[in-house]
Motif scaffolding. Structure first.
Motif, PDB file in Angstrom:
ATOM      1  N   THR A 177     -44.123 -21.978 -65.702  1.00 49.93           N
ATOM      2  CA  THR A 177     -43.964 -21.297 -64.413  1.00 49.93           C
ATOM      3  C   THR A 177     -44.718 -22.006 -63.296  1.00 49.93           C
ATOM      4  OG1 THR A 177     -43.861 -19.210 -65.636  1.00 49.93           O
ATOM      5  CG2 THR A 177     -44.106 -19.063 -63.251  1.00 49.93           C
ATOM      6  N   SER A 178     -45.937 -22.438 -63.583  1.00 46.23           N
ATOM      7  CA  SER A 178     -46.754 -23.094 -62.560  1.00 46.23           C
ATOM      8  C   SER A 178     -46.097 -24.370 -62.063  1.00 46.23           C
ATOM      9  CB  SER A 178     -48.146 -23.397 -63.108  1.00 46.23           C
ATOM     10  OG  SER A 178     -48.835 -22.208 -63.427  1.00 46.23           O
ATOM     11  N   ALA A 179     -45.584 -25.174 -62.998  1.00 44.25           N
ATOM     12  CA  ALA A 179     -44.943 -26.434 -62.621  1.00 44.25           C
ATOM     13  C   ALA A 179     -43.705 -26.183 -61.764  1.00 44.25           C
ATOM     14  CB  ALA A 179     -44.569 -27.223 -63.872  1.00 44.25           C
ATOM     15  N   LYS A 180     -42.927 -25.169 -62.124  1.00 41.25           N
ATOM     16  CA  LYS A 180     -41.725 -24.840 -61.345  1.00 41.25           C
ATOM     17  C   LYS A 180     -42.107 -24.371 -59.943  1.00 41.25           C
ATOM     18  CE  LYS A 180     -38.868 -23.530 -65.323  1.00 41.25           C
ATOM     19  NZ  LYS A 180     -38.188 -22.402 -66.034  1.00 41.25           N
ATOM     20  N   GLN A 183     -43.111 -27.309 -57.795  1.00 43.78           N
ATOM     21  CA  GLN A 183     -41.911 -28.052 -57.414  1.00 43.78           C
ATOM     22  C   GLN A 183     -41.158 -27.325 -56.304  1.00 43.78           C
ATOM     23  OE1 GLN A 183     -39.089 -28.625 -60.609  1.00 43.78           O
ATOM     24  NE2 GLN A 183     -38.106 -30.353 -59.578  1.00 43.78           N
ATOM     25  N   ALA A 184     -41.094 -26.000 -56.402  1.00 45.44           N
ATOM     26  CA  ALA A 184     -40.390 -25.211 -55.394  1.00 45.44           C
ATOM     27  C   ALA A 184     -41.097 -25.267 -54.047  1.00 45.44           C
ATOM     28  CB  ALA A 184     -40.277 -23.759 -55.862  1.00 45.44           C
ATOM     29  N   ASN A 194     -46.884 -20.575 -49.109  1.00 44.08           N
ATOM     30  CA  ASN A 194     -47.877 -19.539 -49.390  1.00 44.08           C
ATOM     31  C   ASN A 194     -47.252 -18.348 -50.115  1.00 44.08           C
ATOM     32  OD1 ASN A 194     -50.003 -20.959 -48.299  1.00 44.08           O
ATOM     33  ND2 ASN A 194     -49.962 -19.896 -46.332  1.00 44.08           N
ATOM     34  N   LYS A 195     -46.025 -18.004 -49.769  1.00 43.31           N
ATOM     35  CA  LYS A 195     -45.335 -16.901 -50.446  1.00 43.31           C
ATOM     36  C   LYS A 195     -45.191 -17.185 -51.938  1.00 43.31           C
ATOM     37  CE  LYS A 195     -42.501 -14.824 -46.779  1.00 43.31           C
ATOM     38  NZ  LYS A 195     -41.109 -14.502 -46.367  1.00 43.31           N
ATOM     39  N   LEU A 196     -44.870 -18.434 -52.266  1.00 44.05           N
ATOM     40  CA  LEU A 196     -44.742 -18.809 -53.672  1.00 44.05           C
ATOM     41  C   LEU A 196     -46.096 -18.744 -54.376  1.00 44.05           C
ATOM     42  CD1 LEU A 196     -42.299 -21.819 -53.240  1.00 44.05           C
ATOM     43  CD2 LEU A 196     -41.772 -19.660 -54.380  1.00 44.05           C
ATOM     44  N   SER A 197     -47.151 -19.137 -53.666  1.00 47.09           N
ATOM     45  CA  SER A 197     -48.488 -19.053 -54.227  1.00 47.09           C
ATOM     46  C   SER A 197     -48.874 -17.605 -54.495  1.00 47.09           C
ATOM     47  CB  SER A 197     -49.498 -19.693 -53.268  1.00 47.09           C
ATOM     48  OG  SER A 197     -50.814 -19.558 -53.765  1.00 47.09           O
ATOM     49  N   VAL A 198     -48.525 -16.720 -53.568  1.00 49.60           N
ATOM     50  CA  VAL A 198     -48.801 -15.290 -53.744  1.00 49.60           C
ATOM     51  C   VAL A 198     -48.098 -14.773 -54.995  1.00 49.60           C
ATOM     52  CG1 VAL A 198     -48.333 -12.984 -52.814  1.00 49.60           C
ATOM     53  CG2 VAL A 198     -49.286 -14.760 -51.331  1.00 49.60           C
ATOM     54  N   ALA A 199     -46.836 -15.153 -55.166  1.00 49.00           N
ATOM     55  CA  ALA A 199     -46.071 -14.700 -56.337  1.00 49.00           C
ATOM     56  C   ALA A 199     -46.730 -15.155 -57.630  1.00 49.00           C
ATOM     57  CB  ALA A 199     -44.636 -15.216 -56.258  1.00 49.00           C
ATOM     58  N   LEU A 200     -47.246 -16.395 -57.642  1.00 47.49           N
ATOM     59  CA  LEU A 200     -47.911 -16.922 -58.833  1.00 47.49           C
ATOM     60  C   LEU A 200     -49.180 -16.130 -59.129  1.00 47.49           C
ATOM     61  CD1 LEU A 200     -47.457 -19.460 -60.757  1.00 47.49           C
ATOM     62  CD2 LEU A 200     -49.399 -20.453 -59.534  1.00 47.49           C
ATOM     63  N   GLU A 201     -49.948 -15.839 -58.096  1.00 51.31           N
ATOM     64  CA  GLU A 201     -51.194 -15.109 -58.282  1.00 51.31           C
ATOM     65  C   GLU A 201     -50.945 -13.664 -58.730  1.00 51.31           C
ATOM     66  OE1 GLU A 201     -54.139 -16.371 -58.297  1.00 51.31           O
ATOM     67  OE2 GLU A 201     -53.567 -18.363 -57.590  1.00 51.31           O
ATOM     68  N   LEU A 202     -49.941 -13.042 -58.145  1.00 47.19           N
ATOM     69  CA  LEU A 202     -49.634 -11.658 -58.532  1.00 47.19           C
ATOM     70  C   LEU A 202     -49.143 -11.593 -59.972  1.00 47.19           C
ATOM     71  CD1 LEU A 202     -47.908 -10.287 -55.295  1.00 47.19           C
ATOM     72  CD2 LEU A 202     -50.275  -9.950 -56.061  1.00 47.19           C
TER      73      LEU A 202
END
Length: 283
Positions: A177-180, A183-184, A194-202
């Protein structure tokens, strides 16, 4: 949390009392992100924080003699070892149920600074996970700061929540998931990235909740409240409001307090790793 006298993980490197090396990592941790958030505000406050960032970038680790741990320090290190063992047991079982093999991460306990495969880091980074060596790094002094500086109610399960969150990042590494996500982020503007980073953290918060669900036999009354208090304290909005007096949503990288609590509880209430697609709810 019921932990005294229970099994401890062998996958812990205790580097407390030892000096580290290299330049300091500012990002990646809960405390370190504060500096980045303030810098993102721009204007006069950004100018005020710039010299601090420059000092971090120029920081070189000083050599210090290693010293033996006190009995109190040894005792303090036992709890994270028990929590790590609990994560190993729970995630090995969940992975097996999903026809996967769980690769155990290591945990590194350090004081002041440490060298990692992701670069040098200081205590200012807060607890963080390095995917390059699949290790969780933490200075245990952070957990006092979680209460004194961030306003969390304290309690041992606040510490357990933070550890479980970082193990959540390990789960994301194993699942790809982190690698994807990285890449995204390519080609995206800062707000979208930042939105993608938020999704990863949540999602890491969600995995922490899943772990808590499967570890209920070792929980005490009030433990979940302690985890929620910690999640409340480290929400981007709570940090920004405390540090700046106002919030800048497009600069969020970890999620609001309510989001962090929501996803932790969703993980806890469902116990199902398939219910944590935080990326589908970006908008």
């Amino acid at each position: 949390m019921k932990w005294i006298g229970r099994r401890q993980s062998d996958n812990v490197e205790d580097r407390r009392g030892m000096s580290g090396g290299g330049k300091t990592i500012v990002g990646g941790g809960i405390i370190g992100i504060i500096i980045l958030l303030i810098n993102a505000f721009g204007g006069e406050n950004a100018q005020m924080i710039t010299p601090i960032l420059e000092q971090f970038n120029q920081l070189q680790t000083t050599q210090t003699e290693s010293k033996p741990l006190t009995e109190e320090e040894k005792k303090l290190g036992e709890f994270p070892k028990v929590v790590l063992k609990d994560t190993e047991v729970v995630w090995a079982k969940i992975f097996e149920e999903n026809n996967m093999e769980y690769i155990k991460p290591k945990m590194v306990l350090f004081t002041n600074s440490v060298e990692t495969a992701c670069g040098g880091a200081s205590s200012a980074s807060g607890p963080f996970y390095c995917p390059e060596d699949q290790k969780v790094y933490m200075d245990l002094a952070f957990f006092d700061e979680l209460q004194t500086k961030f306003g969390a109610s304290g309690g041992d399960f606040a510490t357990a929540y933070v550890i479980a969150h970082e193990i959540g990042h390990h789960i994301q590494t194993l699942l790809g998931t982190s690698a994807k996500m990285r890449q995204a982020q390519q080609g995206k503007n800062e707000a979208e990235a930042n939105k993608l980073s938020v999704a990863l953290e949540l999602q890491a918060d969600f995995y922490a909740g899943v772990w808590a669900k499967h570890n209920q036999e070792n929980l005490d009354i009030g433990d979940i409240d302690e985890a929620l208090s910690a999640a409340q304290a480290v929400g981007d909005d709570a940090i920004q409001k405390r540090m700046q007096g106002h919030i800048v949503p497009e600069s969020f990288t970890h999620g609001t307090s309510e989001q962090r609590k929501y996803w932790f509880m969703k993980g806890y209430n469902t116990g199902d790793i398939h219910q944590g697609n935080t990326f589908s709810e970006l908008n």
